[in-house]
Scaffold this motif. Structure first.
Motif, PDB file in Angstrom:
ATOM      1  N   SER A  13      43.976  46.167  44.716  1.00  0.00           N
ATOM      2  CA  SER A  13      45.370  46.379  45.139  1.00  0.00           C
ATOM      3  C   SER A  13      46.363  46.192  44.000  1.00  0.00           C
ATOM      4  N   GLY A  14      45.881  45.769  42.839  1.00  0.00           N
ATOM      5  CA  GLY A  14      46.784  45.466  41.711  1.00  0.00           C
ATOM      6  C   GLY A  14      47.296  46.723  41.022  1.00  0.00           C
ATOM      7  N   ARG A  15      48.239  46.530  40.096  1.00  0.00           N
ATOM      8  CA  ARG A  15      48.780  47.670  39.338  1.00  0.00           C
ATOM      9  C   ARG A  15      47.644  48.425  38.647  1.00  0.00           C
ATOM     10  N   MET A  16      46.764  47.712  37.959  1.00  0.00           N
ATOM     11  CA  MET A  16      45.649  48.371  37.289  1.00  0.00           C
ATOM     12  C   MET A  16      44.564  48.772  38.276  1.00  0.00           C
ATOM     13  N   ASP A  37      39.086  42.700  46.746  1.00  0.00           N
ATOM     14  CA  ASP A  37      40.281  41.947  46.343  1.00  0.00           C
ATOM     15  C   ASP A  37      40.150  40.519  46.853  1.00  0.00           C
ATOM     16  N   ARG A  38      41.132  39.707  46.534  1.00  0.00           N
ATOM     17  CA  ARG A  38      41.013  38.267  46.819  1.00  0.00           C
ATOM     18  C   ARG A  38      41.132  38.002  48.320  1.00  0.00           C
ATOM     19  N   PHE A  78      40.212  43.980  36.243  1.00  0.00           N
ATOM     20  CA  PHE A  78      41.534  43.669  35.685  1.00  0.00           C
ATOM     21  C   PHE A  78      42.178  42.758  36.735  1.00  0.00           C
ATOM     22  N   ALA A  83      39.402  34.571  38.428  1.00  0.00           N
ATOM     23  CA  ALA A  83      38.569  35.549  39.148  1.00  0.00           C
ATOM     24  C   ALA A  83      37.553  36.187  38.203  1.00  0.00           C
ATOM     25  N   GLY A 101      39.292  43.760  31.538  1.00  0.00           N
ATOM     26  CA  GLY A 101      40.600  44.005  30.918  1.00  0.00           C
ATOM     27  C   GLY A 101      41.523  42.811  31.055  1.00  0.00           C
ATOM     28  N   THR A 103      43.613  39.546  30.766  1.00  0.00           N
ATOM     29  CA  THR A 103      44.093  38.806  29.588  1.00  0.00           C
ATOM     30  C   THR A 103      44.470  37.377  30.007  1.00  0.00           C
ATOM     31  N   ALA A 125      38.333  43.803  26.317  1.00  0.00           N
ATOM     32  CA  ALA A 125      39.365  44.067  25.312  1.00  0.00           C
ATOM     33  C   ALA A 125      40.724  43.800  25.928  1.00  0.00           C
ATOM     34  N   GLY A 126      41.617  43.242  25.130  1.00  0.00           N
ATOM     35  CA  GLY A 126      42.997  43.001  25.574  1.00  0.00           C
ATOM     36  C   GLY A 126      43.748  44.304  25.772  1.00  0.00           C
ATOM     37  N   ASN A 127      43.194  45.380  25.246  1.00  0.00           N
ATOM     38  CA  ASN A 127      43.816  46.682  25.458  1.00  0.00           C
ATOM     39  C   ASN A 127      42.735  47.752  25.340  1.00  0.00           C
ATOM     40  N   MET A 128      42.638  48.608  26.363  1.00  0.00           N
ATOM     41  CA  MET A 128      41.544  49.586  26.422  1.00  0.00           C
ATOM     42  C   MET A 128      41.961  50.945  25.883  1.00  0.00           C
ATOM     43  N   LYS A 162      54.533  40.440  34.397  1.00  0.00           N
ATOM     44  CA  LYS A 162      53.426  39.943  33.565  1.00  0.00           C
ATOM     45  C   LYS A 162      53.483  38.412  33.467  1.00  0.00           C
ATOM     46  N   PHE A 242      44.933  52.965  30.178  1.00  0.00           N
ATOM     47  CA  PHE A 242      44.026  51.810  30.135  1.00  0.00           C
ATOM     48  C   PHE A 242      42.820  52.057  31.064  1.00  0.00           C
TER      49      PHE A 242
HETATM   50  N1  LIG Z   1      43.019  45.354  28.757  1.00  0.00           N
HETATM   51  C1  LIG Z   1      43.916  46.266  29.134  1.00  0.00           C
HETATM   52  O1  LIG Z   1      43.915  47.424  28.655  1.00  0.00           O
HETATM   53  C2  LIG Z   1      44.919  45.889  30.166  1.00  0.00           C
HETATM   54  C3  LIG Z   1      44.880  44.629  30.706  1.00  0.00           C
HETATM   55  N2  LIG Z   1      45.714  44.291  31.726  1.00  0.00           N
HETATM   56  C4  LIG Z   1      45.493  42.965  32.293  1.00  0.00           C
HETATM   57  O2  LIG Z   1      44.883  43.113  33.561  1.00  0.00           O
HETATM   58  C5  LIG Z   1      45.235  42.020  34.407  1.00  0.00           C
HETATM   59  C6  LIG Z   1      45.788  42.541  35.727  1.00  0.00           C
HETATM   60  O3  LIG Z   1      47.003  43.226  35.493  1.00  0.00           O
HETATM   61  P1  LIG Z   1      47.823  43.902  36.698  1.00  0.00           P
HETATM   62  O4  LIG Z   1      46.994  44.924  37.381  1.00  0.00           O
HETATM   63  O5  LIG Z   1      49.137  44.291  36.141  1.00  0.00           O
HETATM   64  O6  LIG Z   1      48.021  42.648  37.671  1.00  0.00           O
HETATM   65  P2  LIG Z   1      48.179  42.599  39.251  1.00  0.00           P
HETATM   66  O7  LIG Z   1      48.693  41.245  39.579  1.00  0.00           O
HETATM   67  O8  LIG Z   1      48.944  43.794  39.716  1.00  0.00           O
HETATM   68  O9  LIG Z   1      46.672  42.743  39.799  1.00  0.00           O
HETATM   69  C7  LIG Z   1      45.734  41.725  39.828  1.00  0.00           C
HETATM   70  C8  LIG Z   1      44.850  41.954  41.025  1.00  0.00           C
HETATM   71  O10 LIG Z   1      43.774  41.005  41.010  1.00  0.00           O
HETATM   72  C9  LIG Z   1      43.601  40.567  42.335  1.00  0.00           C
HETATM   73  N3  LIG Z   1      42.877  39.300  42.379  1.00  0.00           N
HETATM   74  C10 LIG Z   1      43.322  38.052  42.104  1.00  0.00           C
HETATM   75  N4  LIG Z   1      42.346  37.144  42.330  1.00  0.00           N
HETATM   76  C11 LIG Z   1      41.252  37.834  42.743  1.00  0.00           C
HETATM   77  C12 LIG Z   1      39.953  37.471  43.150  1.00  0.00           C
HETATM   78  N5  LIG Z   1      39.551  36.196  43.176  1.00  0.00           N
HETATM   79  N6  LIG Z   1      39.090  38.445  43.527  1.00  0.00           N
HETATM   80  C13 LIG Z   1      39.466  39.739  43.510  1.00  0.00           C
HETATM   81  N7  LIG Z   1      40.715  40.163  43.149  1.00  0.00           N
HETATM   82  C14 LIG Z   1      41.596  39.211  42.766  1.00  0.00           C
HETATM   83  C15 LIG Z   1      45.019  40.471  42.893  1.00  0.00           C
HETATM   84  O11 LIG Z   1      45.050  40.387  44.298  1.00  0.00           O
HETATM   85  C16 LIG Z   1      45.578  41.786  42.364  1.00  0.00           C
HETATM   86  O12 LIG Z   1      45.245  42.855  43.198  1.00  0.00           O
HETATM   87  C17 LIG Z   1      46.220  41.179  33.590  1.00  0.00           C
HETATM   88  O13 LIG Z   1      45.531  40.134  32.966  1.00  0.00           O
HETATM   89  C18 LIG Z   1      46.740  42.164  32.541  1.00  0.00           C
HETATM   90  O14 LIG Z   1      47.213  41.549  31.382  1.00  0.00           O
HETATM   91  C19 LIG Z   1      46.612  45.158  32.237  1.00  0.00           C
HETATM   92  C20 LIG Z   1      46.718  46.424  31.731  1.00  0.00           C
HETATM   93  C21 LIG Z   1      45.882  46.899  30.649  1.00  0.00           C
END
Ligand SMILES: NC(=O)C1=CN([C@@H]2O[C@H](COP(=O)(O)OP(=O)(O)OC[C@H]3O[C@@H](n4cnc5c(N)ncnc54)[C@H](O)[C@@H]3O)[C@@H](O)[C@H]2O)C=CC1
Ligand SMILES: O=C(O)C1=N[C@H](C(=O)O)C[C@H](O)C1
Length: 269
Positions: A13-16, A37-38, A78, A83, A101, A103, A125-128, A162, A242
């Motif tokens: 359900s998250g942004r990514m 999801d959680r 992500f 988690a 993904g 961070t 990776a911190g960025n894909m 963030k 990403f």
């Molecule tokens: N490496 C990369 O290229 C990128 C990394 N990120 C990282 O990805 C992470 C998530 O970013 P967003 O999607 O913006 O955050 P977000 O807050 O929109 O999504 C996180 C999701 O994880 C879920 N979640 C939390 N605990 C959980 C669990 N125990 N089991 C299953 N799901 C769980 C949440 O309910 C939510 O749906 C951040 O750490 C961000 O920095 C984000 C974009 C690109």
């Protein structure tokens, strides 16, 4: 014959997570095998396509990752550090390719991921994105070429939601700069300056973080010398960037030995 990779998305359900669900559902070499999801997330029990505001995808969002992992070859994660560490232990038991993904992981979290990588193929990776991984390579080279008379500052900007700073990408760029200079980042970082900080420590790598609105992700590496500055920049305008990188990693990881890999390995940089 093409091998179709059964893939689970955690944090759907998250942004990514939503980008990843769309990307996997549309990918000819991947099959969406699980969406997780959680506990307490209001998407649990709903069809993931409908929860995303589109047509049914025929797959219900689950809170227990185990059944989804059991029918998968890859998991794309992500989520949050807590988690991700829990998922890594389960992915190791199921011998999966675990693309991470997330961070903001602590040193203790990273040790737990290393332990899981004895049985799982972890690509983290911190960025894909291809662009940022190229920028990382360039940062290492420029830092090596310029030497310590140029001060290095890394500036990152992200959306208002963030939760971690500096961004994973900024830290990746910092590591590359430190590597290029042959120094340790941990011993040469300047973070969160405020008040009478004193002059900049010689050789330090500085970090600054901006948060606001819907900025997807922007990173500048500034090399500031006497009378001139060099700036390397990357601007992400679409999170699908990403997601595409994460899918590429999941495919690349199939039939690889367990261990820890990053996007440089995937992209052959
Ligand atoms: N490496 C990369 O290229 C990128 C990394 N990120 C990282 O990805 C992470 C998530 O970013 P967003 O999607 O913006 O955050 P977000 O807050 O929109 O999504 C996180 C999701 O994880 C879920 N979640 C939390 N605990 C959980 C669990 N125990 N089991 C299953 N799901 C769980 C949440 O309910 C939510 O749906 C951040 O750490 C961000 O920095 C984000 C974009 C690109
Ligand atoms: O949280 C985000 O959004 C992003 N996180 C990653 C990071 O911490 O660098 C990658 C990207 O910049 C977006």
């Amino acid at each position: 014959m093409t091998n179709i990779i059964a893939t689970t998305i955690v944090g759907a359900s998250g942004r990514m997570g939503q980008m990843l669900v769309k990307a996997v559902a549309d990918h000819p070499e991947m099959d969406l095998a699980g969406v997780v999801d959680r506990p307490g997330c209001d998407w649990i029990g709903r069809d993931v396509g409908v929860a995303m505001g589109g047509p049914e995808l025929g797959l219900t969002v689950e809170e227990d990752p185990l059944p989804a992992f059991a029918r998968s070859q890859a998991v794309i994660d992500f989520t949050t550090p807590e988690a991700t560490v829990a998922h890594a232990a389960l992915a190791a038991q199921a011998r999966l390719v675990h693309v991470i993904g997330t961070t903001g992981l602590s040193d203790t979290d990273l040790e737990k991921l290393s332990a899981a990588a004895r049985h799982a193929t972890i690509i983290r990776a911190g960025n894909m994105s291809l662009g940022v991984n190229l920028l990382t390579m360039l940062t290492r080279k420029v830092a090596e070429a310029l030497g310590p008379e140029f001060d290095i500052e890394i500036v990152e900007s992200h959306h208002r939601h963030k939760v971690d700073a500096p961004s994973g990408t900024a830290l990746m760029l910092g590591e590359a700069a430190a590597d290029g200079r042959g120094i340790s980042l941990a011993e040469n970082s300047e973070r969160g300056r405020d008040g009478i900080t004193g002059a900049r420590a010689p050789g330090a790598i500085g970090f600054a973080a901006l948060r606001g609105g819907d900025i997807v992700g922007e990173h500048d590496v500034i090399f500031a010398g006497a009378g001139e500055r060099i700036k390397l920049s990357h601007i992400a305008t679409d999170r699908m960037l990403f997601a595409r990188g994460a899918l590429r990693a999941a495919i690349w990881g199939q039939n690889r030995k367990p261990g820890e890999y990053d996007m440089m390995d995937v992209l052959g940089l």
